[in-house]
Design an enzyme around this catalytic site. Structure first.
Site, PDB file in Angstrom:
ATOM      1  N   ILE A   1      -6.732  24.282  42.009  1.00 28.03           N
ATOM      2  CA  ILE A   1      -5.510  24.503  41.232  1.00 28.03           C
ATOM      3  C   ILE A   1      -4.855  25.817  41.649  1.00 28.03           C
ATOM      4  O   ILE A   1      -5.464  26.896  41.546  1.00 28.03           O
ATOM      5  CB  ILE A   1      -5.823  24.533  39.716  1.00 28.03           C
ATOM      6  CG1 ILE A   1      -6.519  23.239  39.284  1.00 28.03           C
ATOM      7  CG2 ILE A   1      -4.537  24.780  38.920  1.00 28.03           C
ATOM      8  CD1 ILE A   1      -5.701  21.965  39.503  1.00 28.03           C
ATOM      9  N   LYS A   2      -3.620  25.691  42.097  1.00 25.43           N
ATOM     10  CA  LYS A   2      -2.880  26.875  42.549  1.00 25.43           C
ATOM     11  C   LYS A   2      -2.065  27.397  41.366  1.00 25.43           C
ATOM     12  O   LYS A   2      -1.283  26.654  40.748  1.00 25.43           O
ATOM     13  CB  LYS A   2      -1.957  26.469  43.699  1.00 25.43           C
ATOM     14  CG  LYS A   2      -1.670  27.572  44.688  1.00 25.43           C
ATOM     15  CD  LYS A   2      -1.008  26.963  45.920  1.00 25.43           C
ATOM     16  CE  LYS A   2      -0.606  28.022  46.916  1.00 25.43           C
ATOM     17  NZ  LYS A   2       0.198  27.464  47.998  1.00 25.43           N
TER      18      LYS A   2
END
Ligand code: G3P
Length: 220
Positions: A82-83
């Protein structure tokens, strides 16, 4: 140094993966928008093509909403990372996701203290943007060096993912400074194995070989 490709183009990803040296993929909203495809569908394709970490960025800017988006993204495949933006909300979301064992990539990092805090919050990756600092007349490479020193001083396990790479020299410098990973546009991945002296040298070897008198039973 690990090598990721920075694109949302499935063709570029497949071609880079076929070289046998690709460790992961990063995408961002601008890269996905350029492709004009369904975000989740494309991520599914990318995760099948590359078994390594695939960064997918949330669009929300408030941490509870980031977490909701993150949970939906993690459903796509086990290799999704997850960015999150390197903001206070991103930091909160990073801590919550790290506590659940979900890997994060804290992006848009432009100064060493952001990198220190995201490491304390358990980030898997931090993404300093070299090229965009260079564009402002600052030294992007100095940021890599500062983060490397801070992480080594305190044993932080967050990996430094050099991003916003603009040319092959950036990669050489990152590797020499000890960046753990670099994420690179396809155009630069292709440049990495290219040198004009390799091309001209090979051409000469082949021409000399072709001109040589060979025994009649030799095949080439
Ligand atoms: O994906 C993040 C980063 O690599 C973007 O690079 O060239 O848009 O500054 P750039």
């Amino acid at each position: 140094m690990q090598l990721y490709i920075d694109t949302a183009s499935i063709d570029e990803i497949r071609e880079a993966a076929s070289m046998g040296v690709l460790d992961g993929v990063t995408t961002n909203p601008s890269l996905v928008a350029k492709e004009g495809v369904d975000f989740h569908e494309r991520l599914g394709e990318i995760c099948q093509a590359v078994p390594g970490p695939v960064s997918a960025e949330v669009i929300a800017t408030e941490h509870e909403a980031m977490l909701e988006e993150a949970m939906a993204l993690t459903e796509i495949a086990d290799n999704i990372v997850i960015k999150l933006p390197s903001t206070v909300d991103g930091l909160r979301a990073c801590r919550a996701l790290s506590d659940k064992g979900i890997r994060t990539n804290l992006t848009l990092c432009f100064q060493p203290l952001q990198a220190m805090l995201v490491a304390k919050a358990g980030a898997f990756l931090v993404s300093p943007f070299l090229g965009r600092l260079d564009d402002l007349g600052q030294d992007g490479m100095e940021l890599i060096q500062q983060i490397r020193t801070i992480y080594d001083n305190y044993g932080y396990e967050t990996k430094i993912l050099a991003a916003s790479i603009r040319h092959p020299l950036h990669l050489v410098q990152c590797a020499m400074l000890g960046a753990d990973v670099a994420t690179v546009p396809f155009k630069i991945i292709k440049q990495m194995m290219h040198h004009p002296l390799t091309d001209s040298g090979l051409e000469k070897f082949l021409a000399d070989w072709a001109a040589m008198k060979k025994p009649s039973n030799q095949l080439v």
